[in-house]
Structure formats: C-alpha cells, structure tokens
Design a protein around this motif. Structure first.
Motif, PDB file in Angstrom:
ATOM      1  N   ALA B 160       0.786  -1.231   0.000  1.00  0.00           N
ATOM      2  CA  ALA B 160       0.000   0.000   0.000  1.00  0.00           C
ATOM      3  C   ALA B 160       0.818   1.282   0.000  1.00  0.00           C
ATOM      4  O   ALA B 160       0.241   2.374  -0.010  1.00  0.00           O
ATOM      5  CB  ALA B 160      -0.980   0.005   1.172  1.00  0.00           C
ATOM      6  N   GLY B 317      -7.244   8.745   3.220  1.00  0.00           N
ATOM      7  CA  GLY B 317      -6.389   9.856   2.842  1.00  0.00           C
ATOM      8  C   GLY B 317      -5.028   9.436   2.317  1.00  0.00           C
ATOM      9  O   GLY B 317      -4.649   8.277   2.379  1.00  0.00           O
ATOM     10  N   GLY B 318      -4.300  10.420   1.805  1.00  0.00           N
ATOM     11  CA  GLY B 318      -3.011  10.097   1.179  1.00  0.00           C
ATOM     12  C   GLY B 318      -1.851  10.082   2.140  1.00  0.00           C
ATOM     13  O   GLY B 318      -0.921   9.305   1.995  1.00  0.00           O
TER      14      GLY B 318
ATOM     15  N   TYR C  48      -2.965   1.357  -3.045  1.00  0.00           N
ATOM     16  CA  TYR C  48      -1.860   2.254  -3.399  1.00  0.00           C
ATOM     17  C   TYR C  48      -2.349   3.326  -4.380  1.00  0.00           C
ATOM     18  O   TYR C  48      -1.886   4.469  -4.342  1.00  0.00           O
ATOM     19  CB  TYR C  48      -0.739   1.430  -4.027  1.00  0.00           C
ATOM     20  CG  TYR C  48       0.508   2.199  -4.378  1.00  0.00           C
ATOM     21  CD1 TYR C  48       1.610   2.198  -3.527  1.00  0.00           C
ATOM     22  CD2 TYR C  48       0.617   2.897  -5.582  1.00  0.00           C
ATOM     23  CE1 TYR C  48       2.778   2.874  -3.861  1.00  0.00           C
ATOM     24  CE2 TYR C  48       1.764   3.584  -5.912  1.00  0.00           C
ATOM     25  CZ  TYR C  48       2.849   3.574  -5.054  1.00  0.00           C
ATOM     26  OH  TYR C  48       3.997   4.243  -5.390  1.00  0.00           O
ATOM     27  N   PRO C  50      -5.512   5.016  -5.011  1.00  0.00           N
ATOM     28  CA  PRO C  50      -6.152   6.238  -4.503  1.00  0.00           C
ATOM     29  C   PRO C  50      -5.368   6.936  -3.397  1.00  0.00           C
ATOM     30  O   PRO C  50      -5.478   8.157  -3.261  1.00  0.00           O
ATOM     31  CB  PRO C  50      -7.503   5.731  -3.960  1.00  0.00           C
ATOM     32  CG  PRO C  50      -7.365   4.258  -3.830  1.00  0.00           C
ATOM     33  CD  PRO C  50      -6.356   3.823  -4.838  1.00  0.00           C
ATOM     34  N   THR C  51      -4.582   6.192  -2.614  1.00  0.00           N
ATOM     35  CA  THR C  51      -3.977   6.823  -1.431  1.00  0.00           C
ATOM     36  C   THR C  51      -2.568   7.367  -1.672  1.00  0.00           C
ATOM     37  O   THR C  51      -2.196   8.374  -1.101  1.00  0.00           O
ATOM     38  CB  THR C  51      -3.953   5.843  -0.235  1.00  0.00           C
ATOM     39  OG1 THR C  51      -3.197   4.693  -0.603  1.00  0.00           O
ATOM     40  CG2 THR C  51      -5.358   5.421   0.149  1.00  0.00           C
ATOM     41  N   VAL C  52      -1.775   6.691  -2.511  1.00  0.00           N
ATOM     42  CA  VAL C  52      -0.400   7.150  -2.731  1.00  0.00           C
ATOM     43  C   VAL C  52      -0.204   7.706  -4.135  1.00  0.00           C
ATOM     44  O   VAL C  52       0.382   8.773  -4.324  1.00  0.00           O
ATOM     45  CB  VAL C  52       0.612   6.001  -2.471  1.00  0.00           C
ATOM     46  CG1 VAL C  52       2.038   6.451  -2.774  1.00  0.00           C
ATOM     47  CG2 VAL C  52       0.502   5.525  -1.022  1.00  0.00           C
TER      48      VAL C  52
END
Lengths: 324, 324, 324, 324
Positions: B160, B317-318, C48, C50-52
């Motif tokens: 992730a 969130g990012g 990975y 959407p978030t990173v």
C-alpha cells in the motif's frame, strides 16, 4: 564466485558446451498422439531441426574444429538416421534423451521406454551412450537407477550447482552436468501452443544476449558454461548466425575449452583420481516417503507435511565432500 | 515524489534491503505432495539456494560489511540447518515465511502451521523472529492477528505504500515493510511450470535493469528500496555477479543505508518516539462481510456487491495520521 | 499516415491524454467475492492507487498546469471519496467505469449496475459524467444504449481507429475516444495471478519506452495520443518519475494539446459544427443474429457461420462519411 | 548458411515478402460464436485492419512501387469488400485463408469450409487464388489435397526450411513458402485474452527489431525473408511508421527483390524448368497410422508409440532431390 572451481585442461578459464537436444517432431507425437500425424505445421517445425539446422550446426563445428554433445530421443534416431550419422561422422557425442521425449514423471514404465531408446543407440550409434538428459529435465530416481545399471557416466538434467558435481546413489555414482533455465532456449524462442507452451518469442539478439551474460560470468569465475539448445530453435538461420559469430570470436579471444560432455567426464575423473580436485557430492534419493504411522492432520483436514516427507541422504553443506 | 519521507540515520538518502526468501525446494513439495520427493529437477533447482547461492551471497555481504534480512520457511530451516547457521553467523536476520511455503489463503489451519514454523525458529534461530513475510504475499487477517499475538514487530507482504507504514489492527500494531512486483525476482527469472508459473526468463542484465531503475527513483525521492529476491533465482552466478557489482558501486558512490528490516523497525520506532516522524497508518481489517439482511440480487441473479462488502476502518487519505 | 487528421486547437500537432482508470481494489472483489475481503495483499496493491499514486499524479498535473481524465468505478468513488474530491478539485474529469469493475459481457443486469454507478457519480461528482470506459473494454450494445439514453458524449473502450471517431447507433450518436493495447499499462506492468493475469513485469524504462514510440508516431502524423493507465501501476514511484519527466520535456519541446476527453469532445463538436472537419462514422450494431431459418450444418455437425452472423450497418470504407 | 540458395532475379541477394493475413474480426466470431456479435471491443480491434490499416499499408506500397501478398478469410472478403477491392486495385495478390479463420484440425468438414471460402474468392477476387495459408498454420493432409485438387501453386503454412521448397503429395506437388514464429507478429504484438492468447505487448521498436535481425541474416545468406503480419497489429500507426521507414531504407540501400508469393512461385518454376535450380523436396504424408497388429503395451498400460506411428515418404536428408 565459485567456491571450488575445477582445474580445466591447460589452465582454460572456462569449459564450454553447446549441447543440442535434437527433439525434431517428437514432442507433438507424445503430446497429441491421436492426430499428431496430421499436424503438418508442428511436424515441419520439428523437422527443420534434423534436416536444415543440424547440417548448418555441424558445418560451423567443422570449420571451428570443435566437438560437442547432442541428445536425441530414440525415435528421432530411428526417424532421422542421416542427421544422426552426420553428427557421429563429425566426431560429436549422442546422449540418451528418452524414446519419444516422454516425461519420466508421467507414470510410464521407465525401464521399457528407457531400454527401447537404448536399442536405437546400439543400432545406430554403436553402443550405450555415456550420458543422459531426461526429457523436460524430469529425471527421477528410477531413471537415475537405470543410468547407473547401464553404466552411464553422467546425467545432465539437474540444477543444484553451476559446475559439474557428483551424484551418489545407493547403486553407484555418476557426474551431473548441470542445466539451468537461463541457458535453455525454450524460454526465449519456443512458441508452441499445441503443447501448452505459449510464450513470447525474443528477437535473436535479445534472446541470445542473456546467454552471453551467463558466459561472461562463468568465464570470470572459472566455471562451466553450457547451453541447452535445440536445432529447431537456436539452429534457425538468424539465431545460429549470431551463435556462429559468437563462437568464432570467443575461440579467438578467450581462453576456453570447448568439449563434449563425455570428454569433460573423462577430465573430471582424471583430476579426481590424481587428487587435484575434490568435487561436491549430492547423495540421493533426497527424500523418502514414510507412512508407517498415520500422519497428523490439522484441524481443517490438511495433512502436516513434515512427517510424510522425510529427509534422506546428506548434501546440506555448500562445498567439499569426498572424491568421486 | 514521496509525501512524507522518513528521516534515515545520518541523513542517508535511501534505506536499502536486499531481502532474500530462501524457499529452497519447499514449493514443489507443497504443490505436488504426491510425487514431489521424486521430482529431482525442481528439488535440485531449489537446493541450489541454500547450498550454492547462500554461501555466495553471504560472502558478498561479509566483504561489503552489510547485514540483511532473510525469510525462511520452517521446513527449510529444519532441512538446511547449515545455511541457516551461516546466515545467523553473518549477523543477518531470519524472518518467518510459513512452514512449507503454504498459501495462507488456502483455508488451512493457520495457527497450527504458523506455530509449527515458529518452533523451527525457536529451535534453530534462537527465538521468535521480528518479522514475517507471508508466502506468496498472501497475508490475511488471521496471520496478522498471529503476528500481533506473538509480538512480531513488522510484516513484509503488502503493497500500500513505497515506504514503511503502520498497520493498526484491533489487537495491536506493527510496521509494514512494503513489497512490490517491480522489485521481486519471480517475474523476471522464475520459470516453473510445475507450479503453474510459466514465464519468460529475462537475461541477467535485462532482468536486473528494472530493479536499478527502481533504486534510482527511490534514491532521488529519499525513499526505501527493497528487493524481494530468492537465492535459487537472483543468487545464480551470472545474476549475483551483477548484483554484487551494483552493491559495491552503490556503497561507494551513494549515500545509502543498507540495513536489516528489524534495524529499520528500530529506527522507525525511535523517530516516531522522538516525534521526528509521523508515519502513515492503515487501519485493518479493511472490510468485513455482513450478511445480516439478505443482500439484494439483480434481475439476472447476480448479487449486488455493495451490501455484502462493508468498508471498515479508515485509511482513505493520502498521508498523515497519528503516531505509531 | 492518418487519412483524415483532426485540426487541433491552435494548430497543435497532437492531442494528448493520460487517462487513468482508478480501479483501486475493485478487481479482487469482483474476481474473488468469497474471500476478497481477507486478501490483504491485492487489496493493499489496489489501495496504493487512490492513497499514494493519485496525490502524486495530481501534484504533477498541478505543477505542469494540465487537466486530465480519470475513470473510476462507482464503488471506488464511494470507498475512496478523498481521492475523488482531490481529482475534482484539481479540475480533472471523472468518467464512468462500471460499479465494481464488473465485465459487461458477463450476463449481468447492465442497467442496474450501470445506474448504481451513476448514483455514485451524482452523489460524489456532481452529476452525470460526459464519458465512459467499459471495464476491461468490454462494451456491448446494451451499455452503448445506456450511454446514449443518459446523454453521455463519448465512450472510450474501442479500437477501430487511431483518432476519435463517431459511433452512430439507432438511438443516437457519441464520440469514440479509441484505446489500444500498445498504450495500456496492463501488458507491461500488471502481475496479478489472482485474476488470471500472469504476465512478466517490464522494468520502468523498458515498459514505458513503447508508449513514447507511440507518441512519436502520433505526433508525426498529427494524431491522438492517449495512455490508458492505472494509478496502482503507472503511478508507482519509479514509473511515474519517468512519466513526469517525459511530460515536462514534452510540454517544453513539442507543440501538443494536453486536454481532458470532454474538452476534446467539445472541440470535435465545434470543428464538426463549423464544417472544418468531417469525422469517420461507425454505424452500430455491427451485426445481428438471425435464426429465422435453420442454419445449414456441415456433414460433421458444425454449423456454417455465415447465416447466423448477419452484417448490419456499414462502415466498410477507410475514411469519410457525414458529419457528427 | 543456406545449403542450396535460390538464384533470385537479377542477382538479388534476398527475396522479400511482407505477407498480411487480413483476419479482421473473424477470430472473435469463430472463438465466441454465442455472443461475439455483441463483443464490440474485439470487433473494433479487428475492424481496424480492413478500414484503417489496409489503406495505410496500400499507400506505402503504392509510393514505394511494390506488390505484396495478402491472405484473407472468405467471410472477411464478403464483409470487407472495399478493402479487398483496394488490395486488388493495388496489384497485390489475395490468397486463401479459410472461411472464418477456422482451425482445420478441429474436425470440421474441410471441403465445405474450404470451398465456401473459394466461392468468395471467385465472386470478389476473380478466380481461384494461387496460394493458401491455413488459419493458425494448421494445415493438414486433407487441406493439402484440396489445394492440389483446385490447382493451387503454393502453400504458406509450414516451417521445414528457410527458403521455399517443394511439397510432393500422392496427388501432386506445390511450393511451400515457409513461415516462422520469429517473423510472425502475434508473439510480439497480439494481446487477446478472449481467444486464449494472453501475451505481453512489445513496444514498436523492440517488437520489430527481431524481424530486422531476421532480415539481416536472410540477406547475408542469400535467402528468403517473409513477414507474416496482420493489419490490425503491424498496421497500427506506430508500428507501420517503422516498417514503412525500414522498407524505404532497405529498397534504397540493399539489393532485394520485393515480390508477391505467386511471382516467386513463377520464378521458382522457371529456374527449375531451366535446370538452374534443384529445390529441396518434402514427400507427404509424413506418417500414416497403422493398426493392423495390436500394438505392444508397456507394463503400466501406455502403448508404445513406434508401431502406431509409421514413417511414410522420405525427406530425411538435408538438401537436394529432383526438380519440381
């Protein structure tokens, strides 16, 4: 990077073998026995090997003055006697490669198939071969025992080292001339959906470049470089042109020993006998199955593996061991 | 390009881990339990790892003065104790990697297999490991809970993020040292039809070049570069020769921190404790299945998924989030 | 090499779209509904995106001042609202991409799934999208009719040309923004055995080089260059670093028009309305099945195909046709 | 490296044929007959061939003044008459390629399908073609007999040599214009999971570079260079741009003979008639099945193959043989 390098003849930095498995069209017949006789495209793809590629390869070897090793299924020996004769006339070696490229793991009667192939060797090649490469590398204990029984001096189907090592079984020992997927031409060049091998086809330069990387590493490490290639793949015009050029250049610029695998076995026997070299030994069988007591099962019903699979023999260490 | 870079020790631009999964021949035994003991070629291919590649790898690490992380299935620890001892003697770390490389998703009794592997660690490696990499990356919630229960400090099976992050479960938290297919050597180098992995084999230079691209990007972004490689693949002579040269050159010319994953966990705990760093957190389980009310079905009979799959935890969130 | 090039705004030589399909972890849920909630590695691989990756991609676009198109399944919109909000805040477009990346050919109730996705767009994105890309490109006539019914202006799932063309159905027309496997990042970068996609992973430079070849050709031919890429693949650090550099360089040195697909549809409507351009038209459905008379069977029982598959509509020619 | 090179017209060093199989969308219809009419993406992918790629290819040939060979399934001739007319108007040849790209090995009534395709040739192309390429190369003895019966002059489906050779059957003979996977564009460029062809997609430069390696080898050896390519793959913009540039450069700088396969057959007939050349001959059928006596079975029940598969005809040697 090789812990126990072999002293090659005349201080050569690397022993080199371009070993060809001349399978011709055997694979389509074993894979599709019902209609393979009518599958003309895979037959023709395989026939290219003994009829077009082998003469080309032999001409290169003749010009460069090297002798190499070929492995040929018994049925191919019977079906393509001209190619076999030309190989032998060139001073090359022909090893055992099954009868019809049958997979030894498939539960067949190994003795019958193995000895049927052996008959072809006796009839066309003048005797029992020195070495064997199991079709699709699938050597098992039964084939290994047959090799020892028939006095074979080496096998060439396993991958446990970079350089030749000893296989020691309860019935006797022989040399292993190790293979590796990185020096086999099926991954880069075979495209054969009929036998379940649906792979991309590398261009000649790209596909061969991995082999040359492998040579460079073996040469630097004073090792053993063996290609496991096929006339109908690497013997194709554009690919062989590049191999031919590489051979010519390597012979000119490097200190290498191109030899047949039986000659390498000779040399190994010699350096072992003289005490100049102590090879690594792998004791086989590696494992035996023991079902004397019921194996424990986990709560969801899958058997725990450690009791069923009992380690046998040794071979844990990285180097050393007694002589051959 | 990394939104919350980790402050590495001494201002190093990148933390580097060459993590080896020493699976040896475990995969053939789990995939073909009926006759794997007689499949000598895949056994020999796997044995190359502990017997030939591991000594070579350790010699490189010794020469360059670096300590790295190995993940070894319990059965491999029991079967190859010499390799295990040599790894530990070199100051390296051995993490949990299942018992026989069994896939945790396969519905096995995870606790039994997990703890059977743990016994091997206790017996041969001196205690409970700090970290775990699930075989074939197939970590699930049950394994995660076992990790927390047994006091593991990190997992290394998920993707992730580019850099280590926190996993927070209901039972406790641990670090995730993230993996990625772009730095795994199965795609470029494995060719293993027996376990359904029929792939092309990249040449050493070609196959490794993708890894070095990944390093360059991680280095520029002040990131984390981890290879997930295998002794029987990347430890082969021609490939390791190139990795060895890359390591030597990188250590000489770049400002990097080669470390074991447990050392990285130590460092992360420290910078979090000191307030110097706030890691990203992922709350697990991600989803739970709710079947309290019958899920609506569409007119043709396929169930609509949104009611069955209910989002749990956060993590939308990012960046950011609270400390570890 | 393009027979009817589109006059792009300000005489630009090429329209460019980096179109992202933000599938996140939807694919594992549709493929393995029974246990996908517990498959943490594929979930993490998808998360990975959407978030990173999305924040990283948006930062590049912000810095370079370009607006692009994203396609997001409805379930992903609901599950990753932060990513969706950030995309919209950046001035980008979000198109329809199914609800859970379900394959429209799978015999599902298309209207239910399509409109369930539409609800997510209405709730989170402020209305009906302008465009749609069918999951796995598997658009069919029913989905096409739904697009027309709901006033979509373009589809982006077909491959019949290099540049945008008109689809004309019995219910109405829309633009096709054509895709192509040579500009899709699944072939070079996806490795996803859980959904049956077992492929090699190209290194970042190698995998992207094919895309840049495609751009060079489109640029020379005054064409249309569209990448169909995924945050969890091309948005990974090492790959995006190279895309970012390419974007920066291309914007500096070439005369290109980076635009959202809805902006391209606007422009196309304009040049068609003004008479400046006559697009190619494809009339659909292409075929209908007619079983009014029993179809002839050959002697061995296989039905001859020509009677069953009756051509419908036109589209035989290479260029021309009436306006949109 | 070619043992019996053909004397090409005007002493050209190499005969060159870019042979296109214009399959259009036939493959999806034969593979998925139940719903192929509604699979718009593969239909559109195939339609690109006759509608976009063929005009582009013909324009290159017109500009460079060369005539080439196309193979088109009968159904495609009927469905895309404009493309067929344009091909013929350009002076090119259209060969037989089955009716709906049906696999001849699939147990269909070959005569019915073959002659249905022939009808399309008679109606749209003005007569019986000179040559045939079996779909998926799967020529069998029955199709070969149909070719002889209908007066075909060549087949182009087999791989037994680098250069054209004679096929001699009991009913008559014809030329074989040999194909090869190394000059076929399916391995580098096709990505078609619907028909079970899940392969990586090479970038244009990478994918084509293997072809140019093949040409270089054929040119040096005074050989025969034939691409077996498809409008919807190699006719795509970025790939064809490179082929076009290669063609222009090769025509300018090399001494080659670009020709249609029927022209090559003419030339071969001539040099054979004049005694200037003796081609290699392959006698077919290669094998026949003989079950007159019960075949021996091995102890575990698998039949030994050698009795069932009896060699027929000759063709063992590498070169020579009588004239055509």
């Amino acid at each position: 990077m090789i812990s126990n390098p072999i002293p090659w003849p005349n201080g050569a930095r690397c022993a080199c073998v371009i070993s060809f498995d001349m399978d011709a069209d055997s694979r389509i017949h074993i894979a599709r026995p019902k209609d393979s006789h009518d599958r003309l495209y895979p037959i023709s793809m395989g026939r290219y090997g003994p009829t077009v590629a082998v003469p080309r390869i032999l001409e290169t070897y003749r010009r460069l003055g090297i002798k190499q090793s070929f492995f040929v299924p018994g049925w191919c020996i019977e079906t393509y006697p001209d190619a076999v004769e030309a190989i032998l006339r060139g001073g090359h070696e022909i090893g055992h490669h099954g009868y019809l490229h049958e997979d030894p793991i498939d539960g067949l009667d190994q003795r019958a198939w193995f000895e049927k192939a052996l008959e072809a060797h006796h009839k066309y090649c003048g005797g029992t071969p020195s070495g064997c490469r199991a079709p699709v590398y699938n050597i098992n204990q039964e084939v290994l025992d047959l090799l020892v029984e028939h006095g074979f001096r080496y096998d060439s189907s396993m991958m446990a080292d970079d350089i030749p090592y000893r296989l020691e079984t309860k019935k006797g020992g022989l040399w292993e001339m190790p293979v590796h997927w990185g020096t086999d031409d099926w991954p880069p060049f075979a495209h054969y959906s009929e036998i379940g091998y649906m792979m991309p086809v590398a261009g000649p330069s790209t596909g061969l470049s991995g082999f040359w990387d492998e040579f460079d590493a073996a040469y630097e490490a004073v090792g053993f470089f063996m290609l496991i290639v096929h006339p109908f793949l690497t013997g194709r015009l554009a690919r062989w042109k590049q191999v031919d050029a590489w051979l010519e250049n390597t012979l000119k610029t490097k200190d290498v020993w191109f030899a047949r695998l039986d000659e390498i076995a000779d040399h190994l026997d010699q350096v072992v006998a003289s005490g100049a070299y102590v090879p690594r030994r792998e004791a086989l069988p590696y494992y035996c199955l023991l079902y004397t007591s019921p194996s424990p099962r986990d709560q969801r019903g899958s058997r725990m593996p450690s009791c069923a699979l009992k380690k046998k023999g040794g071979g844990g260490g990285g180097g050393g061991g007694g002589g051959g």
